[in-house]
Design a protein around this motif. Structure first.
Motif, PDB file in Angstrom:
ATOM      1  N   HIS A 157      -9.928  24.999 -14.057  1.00  0.00           N
ATOM      2  CA  HIS A 157      -9.190  23.780 -14.424  1.00  0.00           C
ATOM      3  C   HIS A 157      -8.225  23.372 -13.317  1.00  0.00           C
ATOM      4  N   ALA A 158      -7.523  24.363 -12.779  1.00  0.00           N
ATOM      5  CA  ALA A 158      -6.539  24.070 -11.728  1.00  0.00           C
ATOM      6  C   ALA A 158      -7.231  23.491 -10.502  1.00  0.00           C
TER       7      ALA A 158
ATOM      8  N   GLY B  37      -8.351  19.938 -11.197  1.00  0.00           N
ATOM      9  CA  GLY B  37      -7.179  19.051 -11.186  1.00  0.00           C
ATOM     10  C   GLY B  37      -6.746  18.732  -9.770  1.00  0.00           C
ATOM     11  N   ILE B  38      -6.705  19.756  -8.921  1.00  0.00           N
ATOM     12  CA  ILE B  38      -6.275  19.549  -7.524  1.00  0.00           C
ATOM     13  C   ILE B  38      -7.291  18.654  -6.795  1.00  0.00           C
TER      14      ILE B  38
ATOM     15  N   LEU C 299      -7.093   5.423   1.943  1.00  0.00           N
ATOM     16  CA  LEU C 299      -8.039   4.406   2.421  1.00  0.00           C
ATOM     17  C   LEU C 299      -7.422   3.024   2.300  1.00  0.00           C
ATOM     18  N   PHE C 300      -6.712   2.828   1.191  1.00  0.00           N
ATOM     19  CA  PHE C 300      -6.079   1.552   0.920  1.00  0.00           C
ATOM     20  C   PHE C 300      -4.908   1.324   1.880  1.00  0.00           C
ATOM     21  N   VAL C 301      -4.101   2.398   2.054  1.00  0.00           N
ATOM     22  CA  VAL C 301      -2.925   2.300   2.924  1.00  0.00           C
ATOM     23  C   VAL C 301      -3.343   2.050   4.365  1.00  0.00           C
TER      24      VAL C 301
ATOM     25  N   LEU D  77      -5.641   4.658 -11.631  1.00  0.00           N
ATOM     26  CA  LEU D  77      -5.982   3.892 -10.421  1.00  0.00           C
ATOM     27  C   LEU D  77      -7.235   3.035 -10.656  1.00  0.00           C
TER      28      LEU D  77
ATOM     29  N   LEU E 137      -9.203  16.360  -8.151  1.00  0.00           N
ATOM     30  CA  LEU E 137      -9.035  14.976  -8.636  1.00  0.00           C
ATOM     31  C   LEU E 137      -7.818  14.314  -7.977  1.00  0.00           C
ATOM     32  N   LEU E 138      -6.731  15.085  -7.879  1.00  0.00           N
ATOM     33  CA  LEU E 138      -5.528  14.534  -7.229  1.00  0.00           C
ATOM     34  C   LEU E 138      -5.810  14.232  -5.752  1.00  0.00           C
TER      35      LEU E 138
ATOM     36  N   LEU F  17      -8.706  13.369  -4.565  1.00  0.00           N
ATOM     37  CA  LEU F  17      -9.524  12.154  -4.539  1.00  0.00           C
ATOM     38  C   LEU F  17      -8.636  10.908  -4.651  1.00  0.00           C
ATOM     39  N   VAL F  18      -7.646  10.995  -5.561  1.00  0.00           N
ATOM     40  CA  VAL F  18      -6.707   9.864  -5.699  1.00  0.00           C
ATOM     41  C   VAL F  18      -5.975   9.643  -4.368  1.00  0.00           C
TER      42      VAL F  18
ATOM     43  N   LEU G 236      -2.267  20.409 -14.156  1.00  0.00           N
ATOM     44  CA  LEU G 236      -2.912  19.856 -12.958  1.00  0.00           C
ATOM     45  C   LEU G 236      -4.139  19.032 -13.348  1.00  0.00           C
ATOM     46  N   LEU G 237      -4.910  19.546 -14.293  1.00  0.00           N
ATOM     47  CA  LEU G 237      -6.123  18.837 -14.700  1.00  0.00           C
ATOM     48  C   LEU G 237      -5.774  17.505 -15.385  1.00  0.00           C
TER      49      LEU G 237
ATOM     50  N   LEU H  15      -8.356   7.946  -1.905  1.00  0.00           N
ATOM     51  CA  LEU H  15      -8.543   6.528  -2.246  1.00  0.00           C
ATOM     52  C   LEU H  15      -7.315   5.715  -1.855  1.00  0.00           C
ATOM     53  N   THR H  16      -6.142   6.289  -2.112  1.00  0.00           N
ATOM     54  CA  THR H  16      -4.902   5.572  -1.790  1.00  0.00           C
ATOM     55  C   THR H  16      -4.720   5.467  -0.276  1.00  0.00           C
TER      56      THR H  16
ATOM     57  N   SER I 118       0.819  -1.205   0.000  1.00  0.00           N
ATOM     58  CA  SER I 118       0.000   0.000   0.000  1.00  0.00           C
ATOM     59  C   SER I 118       0.854   1.256   0.000  1.00  0.00           C
TER      60      SER I 118
ATOM     61  N   SER J  96      -2.470  25.153 -15.007  1.00  0.00           N
ATOM     62  CA  SER J  96      -3.857  24.713 -14.789  1.00  0.00           C
ATOM     63  C   SER J  96      -4.150  23.456 -15.620  1.00  0.00           C
TER      64      SER J  96
END
Lengths: 301, 62
Positions: B7-8, B11-12, B24-26, A44, B14-15, B17-18, A33-34, B21-22, A5, A30
């Motif tokens: 957009h920024a 993006g932030i 939660l896994f860890v 993932l 989404l990152l 969220l990743v 980042l997106l 999720l990670t 993990s 921007s």
């Protein structure tokens, strides 16, 4: 917590950081980042989807629950899914943002890094990714409760590093600023198709074929077919993909002991003989791909 | 909010969220390696792979 993990989290962070740092001088932050966000999330989820789909008899057969997809702690992830998901989602994000296609190329090195890290993690944390019995040379063997085994994970990681170095040298020689993502995915797919055939573990298998080997081969072939279309030789691209598939299937049968080597004196060295042929076949396919790539570049110019 | 800023921020998020999720896994107490081994053992049973059968016997202390 477990090593797998933590390694997974670190790998994703390192790859996102590499993507952002490589991008910085050129594309707006921007957009970077997106694209990173979409790519990481897509990677993932696809990694999990491919693993979950590949182990349906485990997940659905034993749990009878489709929601087992979300039971993140049961089972694992597929590196092929991570690569395909990250590349696919980055491509979609680039199209949506109307970014230059070359922005995608900056994903090439982070993906090679991800596969190298992921493979090493498979062995060190999960105990997968090993080959046949091998005691020496010591650096290529891993020992466990079941004796020495060929360290396929290390071979795969070294292959990814070799691909990265080769493509960086080619980029310098050709005075380009980017390592092309398409070339990277093609070479990554072929290296993985070769290395996975050495594996003796039963991780994600269909019959005697590792699912990831098939997927990685299909990824390579997709790159060949796309290049064929660009070079205005679509039929040649498709036919070459079928010929390569036939050669790999034949060699897989041979390596599984279902086809005998042609000469009796070679029987003792059968595996070496077939792997030699495997490498020659993949080398011919690579030469063909790069010649078609040159044709496509000329057509574009 | 300008388009770039939107957009920024997306993006932030989404990152993030990743990352969630990670994490939660860890944070999970269940060990992935065990689950993978269970899958390996079920595959070995169906495939009757002598290598894997031997490995599993050793892992099970038989």
């Amino acid at each position: 917590m477990n090593l797998y993990s933590i390694g997974l989290a670190v790998s994703i962070m390192v790859c996102v950081a590499a993507f952002i740092l490589l991008n910085r001088p050129r594309t707006a932050m921007s957009s970077v980042l997106l694209i990173s966000g979409f790519s990481a999330l897509g990677g993932l989820l696809c990694a999990r989807l491919v693993y979950w789909f590949g182990a349906l008899d485990f997940f659905i057969g034993r749990t009878h629950n489709v929601l087992s997809f979300f039971w993140w702690t049961d089972g694992g992830f597929s590196l092929f899914g991570a690569v395909a998901g990250a590349a696919g989602c980055a491509w979609l994000a680039c199209r949506w943002l109307k970014e230059d296609k070359r922005t995608l190329d900056l994903l090439a090195l982070p993906l090679l890094l991800l596969v190298a890290e992921g493979r090493l993690l498979e062995w060190t944390a999960v105990g997968m990714d090993f080959g046949g019995a091998l005691e020496s040379p010591a650096w290529l063997a891993v020992s466990g409760e079941y004796g020495g085994r060929l360290n396929v994970a290390l071979i795969e990681a070294l292959m990814m590093i070799a691909v990265a170095v080769g493509l960086i040298i080619r980029m310098r020689v050709k005075a380009k600023k980017r390592v092309p993502l398409r070339d990277t995915l093609f070479l990554m797919g072929l290296c993985e198709a070769l290395a996975i055939s050495m594996r003796h573990d039963t991780y994600m298998m269909w019959g005697f074929v590792h699912q990831e080997q098939l997927y990685f081969y299909l990824l390579s072939s997709l790159m060949v077919i796309l290049t064929g279309f660009e070079a205005r030789k679509p039929i040649a691209g498709i036919i070459s993909a079928f010929i390569a598939a036939g050669a790999i299937i034949f060699l897989e049968f041979a390596l599984d002991g279902r086809i005998h080597v042609p000469f009796a004196f070679m029987r003792e060295w059968a595996d070496l003989f077939w792997y030699g042929l495997f490498i020659l076949a993949l080398a011919a396919y690579t030469i063909y791909y790069f010649s078609m790539r040159r044709g496509a570049e000329r057509k574009r110019a | 909010m300008t388009e770039n800023r939107r957009h920024a921020v997306t993006g932030i998020l989404l990152l993030a969220l990743v990352a969630v999720l990670t994490v939660l896994f860890v944070k999970s107490p269940r060990i992935t390696a065990e689950a993978s081994m269970r899958f390996a053992s079920s595959a070995a049973e169906t495939e009757e792979d002598p290598d894997m059968a031997e490995l599993l016997m050793l892992l099970n202390g038989e």
